[in-house]
Design a protein around this motif. Structure first.
Motif, PDB file in Angstrom:
ATOM      1  N   THR A   8      -6.465  -2.919   8.202  1.00 65.08           N
ATOM      2  CA  THR A   8      -5.295  -3.757   8.490  1.00 65.08           C
ATOM      3  C   THR A   8      -5.344  -4.281   9.914  1.00 65.08           C
ATOM      4  O   THR A   8      -4.598  -5.203  10.260  1.00 65.08           O
ATOM      5  CB  THR A   8      -3.981  -2.975   8.275  1.00 65.08           C
ATOM      6  OG1 THR A   8      -3.951  -1.835   9.143  1.00 65.08           O
ATOM      7  CG2 THR A   8      -3.834  -2.522   6.828  1.00 65.08           C
TER       8      THR A   8
ATOM      9  N   LYS B  82     -11.885   4.744   0.262  1.00 64.37           N
ATOM     10  CA  LYS B  82     -11.465   3.336   0.227  1.00 64.37           C
ATOM     11  C   LYS B  82     -10.031   3.192   0.735  1.00 64.37           C
ATOM     12  O   LYS B  82      -9.721   2.280   1.516  1.00 64.37           O
ATOM     13  CB  LYS B  82     -11.569   2.790  -1.194  1.00 64.37           C
ATOM     14  CG  LYS B  82     -12.981   2.547  -1.687  1.00 64.37           C
ATOM     15  CD  LYS B  82     -12.960   2.015  -3.117  1.00 64.37           C
ATOM     16  CE  LYS B  82     -14.361   1.729  -3.633  1.00 64.37           C
ATOM     17  NZ  LYS B  82     -14.333   1.246  -5.038  1.00 64.37           N
ATOM     18  N   TYR B  83      -9.163   4.084   0.297  1.00 66.78           N
ATOM     19  CA  TYR B  83      -7.765   4.029   0.733  1.00 66.78           C
ATOM     20  C   TYR B  83      -7.660   4.139   2.254  1.00 66.78           C
ATOM     21  O   TYR B  83      -6.939   3.370   2.913  1.00 66.78           O
ATOM     22  CB  TYR B  83      -6.967   5.154   0.068  1.00 66.78           C
ATOM     23  CG  TYR B  83      -5.557   5.290   0.595  1.00 66.78           C
ATOM     24  CD1 TYR B  83      -4.526   4.525   0.064  1.00 66.78           C
ATOM     25  CD2 TYR B  83      -5.267   6.171   1.641  1.00 66.78           C
ATOM     26  CE1 TYR B  83      -3.234   4.634   0.559  1.00 66.78           C
ATOM     27  CE2 TYR B  83      -3.983   6.289   2.126  1.00 66.78           C
ATOM     28  CZ  TYR B  83      -2.956   5.524   1.597  1.00 66.78           C
ATOM     29  OH  TYR B  83      -1.684   5.624   2.089  1.00 66.78           O
TER      30      TYR B  83
ATOM     31  N   ILE C  34     -13.800  -4.094   1.401  1.00 68.78           N
ATOM     32  CA  ILE C  34     -12.426  -3.735   1.763  1.00 68.78           C
ATOM     33  C   ILE C  34     -11.748  -4.992   2.287  1.00 68.78           C
ATOM     34  O   ILE C  34     -12.295  -5.661   3.189  1.00 68.78           O
ATOM     35  CB  ILE C  34     -12.383  -2.630   2.840  1.00 68.78           C
ATOM     36  CG1 ILE C  34     -13.056  -1.342   2.329  1.00 68.78           C
ATOM     37  CG2 ILE C  34     -10.938  -2.349   3.265  1.00 68.78           C
ATOM     38  CD1 ILE C  34     -12.325  -0.629   1.221  1.00 68.78           C
ATOM     39  N   LYS C  35     -10.621  -5.339   1.723  1.00 69.82           N
ATOM     40  CA  LYS C  35      -9.899  -6.562   2.126  1.00 69.82           C
ATOM     41  C   LYS C  35     -10.788  -7.811   2.015  1.00 69.82           C
ATOM     42  O   LYS C  35     -10.718  -8.705   2.850  1.00 69.82           O
ATOM     43  CB  LYS C  35      -9.364  -6.436   3.547  1.00 69.82           C
ATOM     44  CG  LYS C  35      -8.116  -5.571   3.692  1.00 69.82           C
ATOM     45  CD  LYS C  35      -7.592  -5.623   5.115  1.00 69.82           C
ATOM     46  CE  LYS C  35      -7.203  -7.038   5.532  1.00 69.82           C
ATOM     47  NZ  LYS C  35      -6.719  -7.107   6.929  1.00 69.82           N
TER      48      LYS C  35
ATOM     49  N   MET D 222       0.849  -1.199   0.000  1.00 70.10           N
ATOM     50  CA  MET D 222       0.000   0.000   0.000  1.00 70.10           C
ATOM     51  C   MET D 222       0.880   1.243   0.000  1.00 70.10           C
ATOM     52  O   MET D 222       1.909   1.295   0.676  1.00 70.10           O
ATOM     53  CB  MET D 222      -0.917   0.000   1.225  1.00 70.10           C
ATOM     54  CG  MET D 222      -1.908   1.155   1.261  1.00 70.10           C
ATOM     55  SD  MET D 222      -2.971   1.116   2.708  1.00 70.10           S
ATOM     56  CE  MET D 222      -3.837  -0.420   2.416  1.00 70.10           C
TER      57      MET D 222
ATOM     58  N   GLU E 179      -8.967   0.988   3.881  1.00 69.60           N
ATOM     59  CA  GLU E 179      -8.044  -0.134   3.696  1.00 69.60           C
ATOM     60  C   GLU E 179      -6.950  -0.111   4.748  1.00 69.60           C
ATOM     61  O   GLU E 179      -6.558  -1.159   5.294  1.00 69.60           O
ATOM     62  CB  GLU E 179      -7.438  -0.082   2.291  1.00 69.60           C
ATOM     63  CG  GLU E 179      -8.384  -0.556   1.203  1.00 69.60           C
ATOM     64  CD  GLU E 179      -7.847  -0.295  -0.190  1.00 69.60           C
ATOM     65  OE1 GLU E 179      -6.726   0.259  -0.297  1.00 69.60           O
ATOM     66  OE2 GLU E 179      -8.543  -0.636  -1.159  1.00 69.60           O
ATOM     67  N   ARG E 180      -6.464   1.052   5.078  1.00 65.11           N
ATOM     68  CA  ARG E 180      -5.441   1.159   6.124  1.00 65.11           C
ATOM     69  C   ARG E 180      -6.044   0.840   7.493  1.00 65.11           C
ATOM     70  O   ARG E 180      -5.419   0.173   8.317  1.00 65.11           O
ATOM     71  CB  ARG E 180      -4.798   2.542   6.107  1.00 65.11           C
ATOM     72  CG  ARG E 180      -4.025   2.823   4.825  1.00 65.11           C
ATOM     73  CD  ARG E 180      -3.159   4.059   4.904  1.00 65.11           C
ATOM     74  NE  ARG E 180      -1.971   3.832   5.733  1.00 65.11           N
ATOM     75  CZ  ARG E 180      -0.832   4.523   5.592  1.00 65.11           C
ATOM     76  NH1 ARG E 180      -0.724   5.464   4.647  1.00 65.11           N
ATOM     77  NH2 ARG E 180       0.195   4.295   6.385  1.00 65.11           N
TER      78      ARG E 180
END
Length: 684
Positions: free
Chosen positions: A38, A30-31, A94-95, A1, A34-35
């Motif tokens: 985690t 979305k970015y 997401i993921k 990423m 996504e973080r």
């Protein structure tokens, strides 16, 4: 990423200044998620962020409900991003985890006793107010705007199970003024969906909230701050459209009128590039104030803001942060302003708190054909400002907003501050020079710092002892340190001069003997200060400029010279520079390096003026100085560093006031500084 968000395939036709379109907002959300994700491995794992050492919560050995609160805050505030994504694409993942399923599941578990991470009920805790109320309010603000994101996914039986918890917290004790909005959105959501509530309580909260409207579109919130915009305008406008217009039209009209009024000055809070100003508490919420831009297109009047300019500022404020690598810590927004700065956050914050900064993503609830999305970006009034500075005066909250065309920076100058807090008490706040913390050894940035040299203070005596024969606590060690103003008073703008008062000690400790009367004239990229000291006993004061961060371990370059009584000091880092010029009243100019005080880096440089008076009965004096800033690498010119051509001090003015000044500037403008009746013009 990627280590920070990048605008991929920018659209410079529609958005020539940022490249950001509706598609990029979706990609940014979305970015960011996504973080965040985690920290989870499956749909069954509830969202829990790593704890951050320091004063934020939950503290070690905190009760279990504090951990539940922190995790609920993470869940609710990340929904600020997830909700708009689900609204636009119910299948978004997401993921590999479908967001609609994830948030539906975990809100259900949170609101249903016996499930993993379920919330305590109010009766299970000591009778008080809790963070849960705040998060309920945030969630139901989002669900009022976009109910089909998750509420429609539950069965009637599941809803009934959850409503018990929701209702108990919605009806529970709240605190002060802005928190009532949380109860309002929660109770209104329940009523809108057919559940029984205490209608009298809801109406009471509404009347309370409306009562805090102060004018200029602002509401009182402890003092005046961004909560007035983000909660009193953004949350309540959403409430208006989803509920208030139908059920409480008269109160909705109060809110509507204040929101429309706010839009007149809203863009002036932002720099030309959209940068927000680090001002007031809860700075880790950062861009939440930008949520007012999409709200402008939810109002009944649709032409209050230029749509292209509104999107440009909204996008610019987000890019100010999300594109910086130091903004992220543990894969989520840091607890600070740019990087992690624990000393700049409050003890009511937790690792998930910063996600409230993504309130502007409510813009994704606007239709695709909204002017907010279709208008071409532009720079609004900045396009015609040139090197001039534009000033907006908001008398009711006591704020003056300055937009500097020469540098593209904007400033907030506060006038009604009730306590000593760097979040509020500084002389000015600049979008591109974020504030520094207080230095108890003097030289605090953008503050008058005061230290008593009265031997009675230094011995620890009560200054009134010899009048009363009584003693009170007077901490000699504490008195040896510099303090900042205990309150700031607003005295109005007269003939283009802003008058305020910095109260360095409050009554009953001889508050009328510890006053600095402030008079300010706006310059291109700066200010002329003509301040009058009324400090009754021996003292030392400093006046600091904006701090300059040290990047890549390199300190600022400081230069200093004198021309007779005039003294000049400048400090420069790549892309930024400040200058402090004193004409009268100051003893010397200095610079120092601060550690763990700046918002951007661990170390910083501040330039400042110093004055010491050891007379037992010091006279009133005038302090005349100029504070300038640059946003380029050009050297300072002789003309820039000498904006005042003549100073005429008038001991008794024609209005029968004392110690006034007539200033003639290099551009031949004249200003008459007259402190007549300044104490009687106080407003706070």
């Amino acid at each position: 990423m990627k280590p920070a968000f990048e605008v991929q395939n920018p659209d410079f036709e529609l958005s020539p200044l940022t490249g950001m379109t509706r598609h990029h907002y979706i990609e940014c959300a979305k970015y960011l998620l996504e973080r965040a994700f985690t920290h989870i491995d499956s749909i069954d794992q509830h969202l829990s962020f790593p704890r951050v050492p320091g004063k934020t919560y939950p503290q070690p050995n905190a009760p279990e409900w504090r951990y539940r609160s922190a995790d609920f805050e993470a869940l609710e505030r990340t929904f600020t991003l997830a909700g708009p994504l689900i609204l636009n694409d119910p299948e978004v993942s997401i993921k590999g985890i479908k967001l609609r399923d994830y948030y539906s599941l975990h809100f259900y578990r949170a609101f249903t006793p016996g499930h993993a991470n379920s919330l305590p009920l109010p009766e299970e805790l000591p009778d008080s107010n809790y963070q849960f109320t705040c998060e309920f309010g945030g969630l139901f603000k989002t669900l009022l705007l976009m109910p089909d994101t998750i509420w429609s996914q539950y069965t009637e039986e599941q809803k009934s199970e959850m409503v018990k918890t929701i209702s108990k917290w919605g009806h529970h004790r709240t605190t002060q003024n802005n928190w009532r909005i949380f109860n309002i959105t929660t109770l209104s959501f329940l009523k809108k969906h057919g559940y029984e509530i205490d209608d009298d309580l809801l109406k009471s909260h509404l009347l309370w909230v409306a009562s805090y409207h102060s004018g200029n579109g602002w509401y009182l919130e402890q003092t005046y701050n961004y909560y007035s915009i983000s909660l009193f305008i953004v949350y309540t406008t959403i409430w208006n459209r989803a509920f208030g217009d139908e059920y409480y039209p008269e109160i909705a009209d109060v809110i509507e009128r204040s929101a429309q009024k706010l839009m007149e000055s809203l863009p002036s809070f932002f720099g030309r590039d959209g940068y927000i100003n680090m001002w007031s508490r809860s700075i880790c919420y950062r861009t939440w104030v930008s949520g007012a831009f999409p709200v402008a297109f939810m109002l009944k009047k649709q032409n209050l803001l230029d749509a292209g300019w509104a999107r440009r500022l909204c996008s610019g404020s987000l890019l100010q942060f999300v594109t910086r690598e130091d903004f992220y810590h543990n894969e989520i927004p840091s607890l600070g302003f740019y990087g992690t700065r624990e000393y700049m956050v409050q003890n009511y914050s937790c690792p998930g708190s910063p996600y409230l900064m993504f309130l502007p993503f409510i813009c994704l609830a606007l239709p695709e054909d909204s002017p907010f999305w279709t208008a071409k970006e532009n720079d609004g009034f900045w396009e015609n400002l040139g090197n001039d500075s534009k000033k907006v005066i908001l008398d009711n909250p006591g704020l003056v907003l300055v937009n500097h065309g020469k540098t593209g920076t904007s400033e907030i100058i506060p006038g009604k501050v009730y306590y000593d807090d760097p979040n509020y008490s500084k002389l000015a706040y600049n979008t591109h020079f974020p504030w520094e913390d207080h230095d108890p050894d003097g030289g605090t940035s953008m503050e008058y710092s005061f230290r008593s040299l009265d031997p009675r203070d230094l011995r620890g005596d009560d200054v009134n002892f010899y009048l009363t024969g009584l003693t009170v606590d007077n901490d000699a060690l504490k008195n040896q340190k510099f303090t900042i103003s205990q309150s700031m008073l607003y005295n109005g703008v007269i003939d283009e001069v802003l008058y305020r008062q910095a109260i360095m000690r409050k009554p009953p400790n001889n508050g009328v003997g510890y006053i600095i009367d402030l008079a300010e004239i706006t310059l291109a990229a700066g200010v002329i200060r003509v301040d009058r000291t009324r400090l009754a006993f021996e003292y030392e004061i400093t006046l600091g400029h904006f701090g300059l961060p040290h990047y890549n371990g390199k300190s600022a370059e400081v230069e200093q010279f004198d021309e007779g009584e005039k003294k000049v000091v400048t400090a420069t880092i790549p892309g930024r520079s400040v200058a402090l010029i004193t004409y009268k009243g100051w003893d010397q100019l200095e610079s120092k390096v601060h550690t763990n005080m700046n918002a951007e880096t661990d170390d910083s440089t501040v330039i400042f003026a110093r004055k010491k008076r050891l007379d037992k009965n010091p006279p009133m004096e005038l302090l005349i100085s100029v504070m300038l800033h640059k946003m380029d690498d050009k050297p300072w010119t002789t003309e820039e560093l000498d904006p005042i051509k003549n100073i005429e001090v008038i001991e008794v003015t024609s209005t029968y006031s004392t110690l006034g000044v007539v200033l003639t500037l290099a551009d031949k403008r004249k200003f008459n500084i007259d402190f007549k009746d300044i104490d009687g013009r106080r407003s706070c």
